[in-house]
Design a protein around this motif. Structure first.
Motif, short mmCIF file in Angstrom:
data_model
loop_
_atom_site.label_atom_id
_atom_site.label_comp_id
_atom_site.label_asym_id
_atom_site.label_seq_id
_atom_site.Cartn_x
_atom_site.Cartn_y
_atom_site.Cartn_z
N HIS A 240 -14.39 15.43 -24.98
CA HIS A 240 -15.53 16.07 -25.65
C HIS A 240 -16.51 16.60 -24.61
O HIS A 240 -16.78 15.94 -23.60
N HIS A 241 -17.07 17.75 -24.88
CA HIS A 241 -17.94 18.40 -23.88
C HIS A 241 -19.25 17.65 -23.66
O HIS A 241 -19.94 17.89 -22.66
N GLN A 242 -19.60 16.72 -24.56
CA GLN A 242 -20.84 15.97 -24.40
C GLN A 242 -20.65 14.56 -23.84
O GLN A 242 -21.48 14.08 -23.08
N VAL A 243 -19.56 13.89 -24.24
CA VAL A 243 -19.43 12.47 -23.89
C VAL A 243 -18.19 12.16 -23.05
O VAL A 243 -17.99 11.02 -22.65
N GLY A 244 -17.33 13.14 -22.82
CA GLY A 244 -16.17 12.90 -21.96
C GLY A 244 -14.94 12.41 -22.71
O GLY A 244 -14.74 12.71 -23.89
N GLN A 279 -20.71 6.07 -29.89
CA GLN A 279 -22.11 5.81 -30.22
C GLN A 279 -23.00 6.90 -29.61
O GLN A 279 -23.95 7.37 -30.24
N LEU A 280 -22.69 7.28 -28.38
CA LEU A 280 -23.43 8.37 -27.76
C LEU A 280 -23.23 9.67 -28.53
O LEU A 280 -24.18 10.46 -28.70
N TRP A 284 -25.96 12.10 -30.29
CA TRP A 284 -26.01 13.54 -30.03
C TRP A 284 -25.94 14.33 -31.33
O TRP A 284 -26.68 15.30 -31.53
N ALA A 285 -25.06 13.88 -32.25
CA ALA A 285 -24.92 14.55 -33.54
C ALA A 285 -26.22 14.47 -34.34
O ALA A 285 -26.64 15.46 -34.97
#
Length: 293
Positions: A240-244, A279-280, A284-285
């Motif tokens: 995922h581009h936000q959390v890896g 969870q991160l 973000w969502a």
């Protein structure tokens, strides 16, 4: 002359090529073999039918073929459960061309009760898929996990649902999102091929396959292989581009009340790095939703 179905011809020929004499318990003999798998006469022998009869079937004529013969062919060719179902779908179409296996009406969205069910699974990413792999609905975490699909340039308009097969084959970002893009591509094609057997007159599915065949050489070659199957459970690694990196198990759930919809639920191991990253992702969502209500 009986109508010939190229799908029958190609499906049986490709299945026959996959079965070696050793797999079928047939002595190889001393002569060189000109085909990679079984010969037609060997399939006929294993199925208990004449060579002429099997040849007619493999040329695409399933009219009048009994269920007993279909069962014998499935055993001889060592078809999987999904492949056998596909063969039966082709036979039903041949028997009654205008009335293939009765399918539930294709869903354009999900019923409110199904959406409420998805939303209650708030700690698990869930997306609702049509049989054509359109993303019809999601919960917030599922929407966040597949964010790249919702923003993909393959999406026709903001009102049209994302289609996972289009994303996999036409969006360059898919290679970054899927750790194993080859597996994702194979799964998409197998699912669409199975659905094409069940609903051969689905105009939207025909349009989708036509577009993918025109725009993707990879899809075109995979489609020609006539592989059939349905993903019901397994594991995926996504980036995922936000959390890896996210290592997730998945389960495909079919609802009795809405059989044209499949729920895909993605599960992380408790207390794992993936669970922490989910969870991160949820945070973000929530932040994104607050910024763009």
């Amino acid at each position: 002359m009986a109508p010939k179905d190229e799908r029958v011809r190609d499906f049986l020929a490709t299945r026959r090529a996959k079965i070696t004499p050793d797999m079928a318990g047939i002595p190889k003999g001393s002569g060189a073999r000109r085909v990679p798998g079984l010969r037609r006469e060997e399939v006929a022998m294993l199925s208990g039918v004449s060579v002429d009869y099997y040849t007619r079937i493999e040329k695409g004529d399933l009219t009048g073929v009994s269920d007993e013969v279909l069962d014998a062919l499935a055993r001889a060719l060592q078809l999987t459960e999904d492949e056998s179902a596909y063969l039966y779908d082709l036979a039903r179409t041949a028997r009654r061309p205008s009335r293939a296996r009765r399918q539930p009406k294709a869903a354009a969205g999900v019923p409110q009760q199904v959406q409420l069910l998805i939303d209650t699974m708030s700690a698990t990413p869930v997306i609702a898929l049509s049989k054509r792999l359109d993303v019809l609905a999601s919960n917030p975490l599922g929407r966040a996990l597949f964010d790249m699909a919702f923003t993909s340039p393959t999406r026709r308009s903001s009102s049209s649902p994302p289609n996972l097969a289009s994303v996999v084959f036409l969006d360059p970002a898919a290679a970054r999102f899927y750790d194993d893009l080859d597996d994702a591509a194979a799964a998409c094609v197998r699912i669409l091929r199975a659905q094409a057997g069940a609903t051969p007159h689905d105009k939207q599915l025909i349009q989708l396959v036509g577009e993918l065949s025109t725009r993707s050489t990879d899809f075109r070659s995979r489609w020609a292989a006539h592989d059939v199957g349905v993903h019901r459970a397994g594991r995926k690694t996504l980036h995922h581009h936000q959390v890896g990196e996210l290592i997730l198990g998945f389960e495909e759930l079919t609802l009795e009340s809405s059989p044209s919809i499949t729920l895909s639920a993605y599960i992380s191991e408790p207390a794992s790095p993936t669970a922490e990253r989910l969870q991160l992702l949820a945070s973000w969502a929530a932040t994104t939703a607050a910024a763009h209500p």
